[in-house]
Scaffold this active site. Sequence first.
Site, PDB file in Angstrom:
ATOM      1  N   LEU A 139      11.198 -20.586  -4.007  1.00  0.00           N
ATOM      2  CA  LEU A 139      10.110 -19.737  -3.506  1.00  0.00           C
ATOM      3  C   LEU A 139       8.867 -19.840  -4.406  1.00  0.00           C
ATOM      4  CD1 LEU A 139       9.242 -17.262  -1.673  1.00  0.00           C
ATOM      5  CD2 LEU A 139      10.189 -15.813  -3.483  1.00  0.00           C
ATOM      6  N   ASP A 170       0.839  -1.208   0.000  1.00  0.00           N
ATOM      7  CA  ASP A 170       0.000   0.000   0.000  1.00  0.00           C
ATOM      8  C   ASP A 170       0.870   1.253   0.000  1.00  0.00           C
ATOM      9  OD1 ASP A 170      -2.287   1.489   0.015  1.00  0.00           O
ATOM     10  OD2 ASP A 170      -2.714   1.232   2.151  1.00  0.00           O
ATOM     11  N   HIS A 228       2.896   2.982  -8.931  1.00  0.00           N
ATOM     12  CA  HIS A 228       2.767   1.535  -9.130  1.00  0.00           C
ATOM     13  C   HIS A 228       4.034   0.982  -9.801  1.00  0.00           C
ATOM     14  CE1 HIS A 228      -1.270   1.852  -7.755  1.00  0.00           C
ATOM     15  NE2 HIS A 228      -1.745   2.447  -8.833  1.00  0.00           N
TER      16      HIS A 228
HETATM   17  C1  FPP Z   1      -1.911   0.048  -3.416  1.00  0.00           C
HETATM   18  O1  FPP Z   1      -1.452   1.375  -3.413  1.00  0.00           O
HETATM   19  C2  FPP Z   1      -1.319  -0.705  -4.501  1.00  0.00           C
HETATM   20  C3  FPP Z   1      -1.983  -1.275  -5.526  1.00  0.00           C
HETATM   21  C4  FPP Z   1      -3.454  -1.197  -5.648  1.00  0.00           C
HETATM   22  C5  FPP Z   1      -1.297  -1.967  -6.614  1.00  0.00           C
HETATM   23  C6  FPP Z   1      -0.091  -2.775  -6.242  1.00  0.00           C
HETATM   24  C7  FPP Z   1       0.630  -3.085  -7.476  1.00  0.00           C
HETATM   25  C8  FPP Z   1       1.955  -3.031  -7.646  1.00  0.00           C
HETATM   26  C9  FPP Z   1       2.927  -2.756  -6.585  1.00  0.00           C
HETATM   27  C10 FPP Z   1       2.453  -3.262  -9.020  1.00  0.00           C
HETATM   28  C11 FPP Z   1       3.422  -4.340  -9.159  1.00  0.00           C
HETATM   29  C12 FPP Z   1       2.918  -5.673  -8.775  1.00  0.00           C
HETATM   30  C13 FPP Z   1       3.278  -6.793  -9.399  1.00  0.00           C
HETATM   31  C14 FPP Z   1       2.897  -8.102  -8.806  1.00  0.00           C
HETATM   32  C15 FPP Z   1       4.044  -6.782 -10.635  1.00  0.00           C
HETATM   33  P1  FPP Z   1      -2.510   2.556  -3.583  1.00  0.00           P
HETATM   34  O2  FPP Z   1      -2.620   2.855  -5.030  1.00  0.00           O
HETATM   35  O3  FPP Z   1      -3.796   2.198  -2.934  1.00  0.00           O
HETATM   36  O4  FPP Z   1      -1.785   3.707  -2.808  1.00  0.00           O
HETATM   37  P2  FPP Z   1      -2.449   4.898  -1.984  1.00  0.00           P
HETATM   38  O5  FPP Z   1      -3.220   4.278  -0.859  1.00  0.00           O
HETATM   39  O6  FPP Z   1      -1.270   5.686  -1.513  1.00  0.00           O
HETATM   40  O7  FPP Z   1      -3.312   5.662  -2.951  1.00  0.00           O
END
Ligand code: FPP
Length: 239
Positions: A130, A19, A36
């Site tokens: 893993l 997050d 992301h």
């Molecule tokens: C939450 O942060 C994150 C996500 C919804 C996406 C997670 C995805 C990645 C890290 C991309 C890479 C993953 C793989 C497996 C290749 P948020 O957008 O909710 O952040 P915020 O709460 O600060 O808005």
Amino acid sequence: MAALDPNKEIPQHIAIIMDGNGRWAAARNLPRRDGHRAGAASVEECLMVCGELGVRYLTLYAFSSENWKRPEAEVTALMALLAHFLKEKTPSLMKNNIRLQVIGQLTKLPERNQKQLRDTTEKTKNNDGLTLVVALSYGSREEIVDAARQLMEEARAGAIDPDDLDAETFSRYLYTAALPDPDLLIRTSGECRVSNFLLWQISYAEIVITETLWPDFRREHLVAAIAEYQCRHRRFGGL
Ligand code: FPP
């Protein structure tokens, strides 16, 4: 940097709610998709560290069933990032003996992503280092309802007797049937919620919440979370 205790166990299964990508980007006046993208580098580092430490399973919450509510451009960017990550990193999954598994309502993903996930899962299926489990279009309540529906259908067909149902049997109907429960759940960015992630499976997981935003999450943060885990006294409801 926190040190691991060689006399204490390393968690067999770590699950992470990644997050804070959006906040990381906002702090730099960047579009959310850049957060992301930066988060993908943290994924790579965690894979490396888990492999080195002998963690057996790493489950990452990459896209929740609620994330479909985000603007279409962000959803598209996340799907493109996933496709790019798999294309670029599959050779390294093979080289590092990492097996890919996916959990969630995968048929909701674009067909291109589904095919690539099927292909990579198949290609890596005999790797025995893993296991990387990516949760996509995943929601724990949906998973539990899907399991209950399947059980009810089998009961209606006479294939299972409701009197025989217990927690062990139920867990075999979840998307995670083949996986042990997480020992350690990490959430980044300081939010104290589980957000519909592995509700059944984290019953006895140790939870570590770090203020670090996911794109900043590096080796030292993962090691610190494991060191905190090693200090916990797990009783599983006993004494
Ligand atoms: C939450 O942060 C994150 C996500 C919804 C996406 C997670 C995805 C990645 C890290 C991309 C890479 C993953 C793989 C497996 C290749 P948020 O957008 O909710 O952040 P915020 O709460 O600060 O808005």
